[in-house]
Scaffold this active site. Structure first.
Site, mmCIF file in Angstrom:
data_model
loop_
_atom_site.group_PDB
_atom_site.id
_atom_site.type_symbol
_atom_site.label_atom_id
_atom_site.label_comp_id
_atom_site.label_asym_id
_atom_site.label_seq_id
_atom_site.Cartn_x
_atom_site.Cartn_y
_atom_site.Cartn_z
ATOM 1 N N GLU A 190 1.239 -1.338 -0.161
ATOM 2 C CA GLU A 190 0.006 -0.170 0.001
ATOM 3 C C GLU A 190 1.013 1.365 -0.122
ATOM 4 O OE1 GLU A 190 -3.378 0.962 -0.156
ATOM 5 O OE2 GLU A 190 -4.111 -1.854 -0.959
ATOM 6 N N CYS A 366 -25.021 3.673 -12.393
ATOM 7 C CA CYS A 366 -24.837 4.678 -12.776
ATOM 8 C C CYS A 366 -25.242 5.746 -12.780
ATOM 9 C CB CYS A 366 -22.792 4.121 -13.337
ATOM 10 S SG CYS A 366 -22.114 5.454 -13.294
HETATM 11 S S1 SF4 Z 1 -16.904 3.598 -15.783
HETATM 12 FE FE1 SF4 Z 1 -17.398 5.337 -14.573
HETATM 13 S S2 SF4 Z 1 -18.478 6.907 -14.727
HETATM 14 FE FE2 SF4 Z 1 -18.177 4.910 -15.705
HETATM 15 S S3 SF4 Z 1 -20.524 3.509 -15.660
HETATM 16 FE FE3 SF4 Z 1 -18.906 3.033 -14.451
HETATM 17 S S4 SF4 Z 1 -18.745 3.559 -12.616
HETATM 18 FE FE4 SF4 Z 1 -20.016 4.752 -13.335
#
Ligand code: SF4
Length: 574
Positions: A190, A366
């Site tokens: 990390e 999303c």
């Molecule tokens: S890449 Fe990012 S913006 Fe695109 S669907 Fe996935 S989480 Fe959402």
């Protein structure tokens, strides 16, 4: 000042979008959500804010986590406000954690759909991670992929220790390595991964853990040794953090690695993110690790607009991201894999400039991607996370003397071919503290390289290191090179000085190879080979490259002239 102020105009559209996302996933005859059975504070919330602890309604009681929560500090609540303001604040009715959450949802309405859809999103993410995560030597649980079967005893692709194929216990930790040592490896990975490409980290991690396999062996290393092994990885302060952290664990924790995020946060160099990452990966603690990748994924997933810079913990955007990450990890049986999956998604799919939404496991759900598809006011997911404009970096000019000594004796062995370079160690604690560099000093703007005083400010260092011998000296300008740090940009103006010993000095006593300057800084002469293995900053390496390029350019015309001569002879058949 926010770069994307006008984006707030998107809020009504977001509210409609959230309503439609929630509607799509809520069964028509669904009962109202059960009231929470308890409100439990999780350790991660301590990092969010001591003033406004955010609570999460959990489906099962976790008394031990409630007990770990730190109550708001009265001192911090009043802060530096005037007595009148503090009194007014004291009279204000206390807000419940639930009200704080509702406030955040009011400001960032898509958070509600993340909360409702969290189990599905988590499952999709883990399924994607299990299928496509990158192979890294510290990922060693039964969900992890590994390289093809090894051809030899060490085998693999050079990135896999042989222990990799050993068994794991029910939590996924390897059974052939003590849990404490596993945590040590995760900690090293990390710290190394901060601001560094993961592919480069893998090789360094293997070399590091081979040399110092556990915290006690690392604690007995010297600062110079860790800097040497770190050479080329950049941000040397991190090597110092590992050394200081190991000494802290040995001196204050009986050489046993703390096994939760709260204890880990006391280790020098371990911030909230690293503590959460180690606690979840090595000790299975369900605490979200929020780094830059996770901030990017969460701000896009929940379309967090207009809440300030999410990288600043006190901003509304940061609180929304924290809440989103906490809801997603909540009750996960694989918190370590979940955190790594979020980071992996941010690093490989939801990238800053070119997110591959079409291949993203979180595409359905999303809010940012949905908003972009709807063509709202030209919104793009790459507009998120919003960032505050950073202040301009300070500019500094630094005069550098690359002093090379040729001829004479070195380590008692005479020889005109001997060549060594003068280095001084930077003071501990400041920028690049403890690293070796060529003698250098900041110069005021009114001085130019041709000015006799330009290189004078580093003369005291040079004079302390044996410059009083019988040398003939020559100087030539090497040019400029720049290096940018987080808050300052250095322009190095370098000069190459060659000190040559005359032939009759060969019988003299060998000059010293190391010592201290009058100002107490350590200096030493090193060969070009030693220079490659020392812990040098990137700026010093760039300066050395200036010199090597110049030397190569000097040789090139001669070599091409010799080449032409041979070509002519070959043509004549000689
Ligand atoms: S890449 Fe990012 S913006 Fe695109 S669907 Fe996935 S989480 Fe959402």
């Amino acid at each position: 000042m926010h770069a994307l102020g006008p984006i707030r105009a998107l809020r009504p559209r977001l509210q409609r979008l959230t309503a439609s996302l929630v509607k799509r996933r809520t069964p028509i005859a669904a009962e109202p959500r059960d009231p929470p059975r308890d409100i439990a504070l999780r350790p991660s919330h301590v990092f969010l804010s001591r003033q406004i602890p955010i609570a999460v309604a959990r489906s099962r009681p976790r008394a031990h986590l409630v007990a770990m929560a730190v109550p708001p500090s009265p001192k911090r609540v009043n802060g530096n406000k005037s007595p009148k303001a503090a009194k007014a604040k004291a009279k204000a009715p206390a807000r419940s954690p639930t009200e704080d959450i509702e406030d955040l949802i009011g400001k960032h309405p898509s958070l509600a759909s993340i909360r409702d859809d969290a189990p599905r999103l988590r499952d999709e993410l883990l399924a994607w991670y299990d299928k496509s995560h990158r192979i890294l030597p510290w990922r060693r649980n039964f969900h992890s992929h590994h390289a093809p079967p090894p051809p030899g005893p060490q085998g693999g692709d050079g990135c896999e220790p042989k222990e990799y194929w050993a068994g794991c216990d029910e939590t996924g930790a390897p059974t052939n390595v003590p849990r404490d040592q596993y945590a040590y490896g995760v900690w090293v990975s990390e710290i190394m991964s901060q601001q560094t490409q993961i592919e480069r980290v893998a090789q360094y991690w293997l070399r590091w853990t081979e040399r110092w396999p556990d915290v006690s062996s690392l604690a007995s290393a010297t600062r110079e040794e860790v800097n040497e092994l770190w050479a080329g990885l950049g941000y040397y302060r991190r090597a110092g953090f590992l050394l200081d952290g190991a000494r802290h664990v040995v001196d204050n924790c009986d050489t046993i690695f703390p096994n939760d995020a709260k204890g880990l946060a006391n280790v020098p160099g371990v911030g909230p993110y690293t503590a959460a990452a180690i606690a979840s990966i090595a000790f299975d603690e369900p605490v979200a690790a929020v780094d830059g990748n996770v901030i990017r994924v969460c701000t896009r997933l929940a379309a967090v607009t207009g809440g300030g810079d999410a990288a600043k913990p006190s901003s509304d955007a940061a609180k929304a991201v924290r809440l989103c990450a906490d809801w997603l990890i909540d009750d996960s049986t694989r918190p370590g894999d979940f955190n790594q999956a979020m980071m992996e998604l941010g690093a490989t799919v939801c990238t800053p400039k070119a997110p591959a939404c079409g291949q993203c496991p979180l595409r359905v759900g999303c809010a940012g991607a949905a908003l972009e598809s709807a063509g709202s006011s030209g919104f793009k997911v790459t507009d998120l996370p919003e960032k505050e404009k950073k202040p301009e970096k300070r500019e500094e000019r630094v005069a550098v003397r690359v002093v090379e000594r040729k001829g004479g004796r070195r380590d008692g062995v005479p020889g005109p071919a001997d060549s060594s370079f003068l280095l001084v160690r930077r003071p501990e604690g400041g920028l690049l503290g403890g690293l070796w560099e060529f003698p250098s000093a900041n110069v005021p703007d009114n001085l130019e390289p041709g000015d006799p005083d330009f290189y004078a400010s580093c003369a005291d260092v040079v004079h302390s290191c044996g410059s009083s011998g019988k040398f003939s000296k020559s100087r030539v300008g090497l040019g400029e090179v720049t290096h940018t740090f987080s808050h300052v940009r250095h322009t190095y103006v370098a000069q190459h000085e060659v000190w040559e010993t005359s032939a009759d000095d060969d019988g003299d006593e060998a000059p010293p190879t190391r010592g201290d300057t009058a100002g107490g800084r350590e200096w030493r002469w090193v060969t070009a080979t030693e220079l490659q293995t020392l812990g040098l900053s990137s700026g010093v390496r760039k300066i050395y490259e200036l010199l090597t390029k110049r030397e190569q350019a000097k040789k090139a015309p001669r070599e091409s002239a010799i080449g032409k001569l041979f070509a002519k002879k070959a043509k004549r058949g000689e």
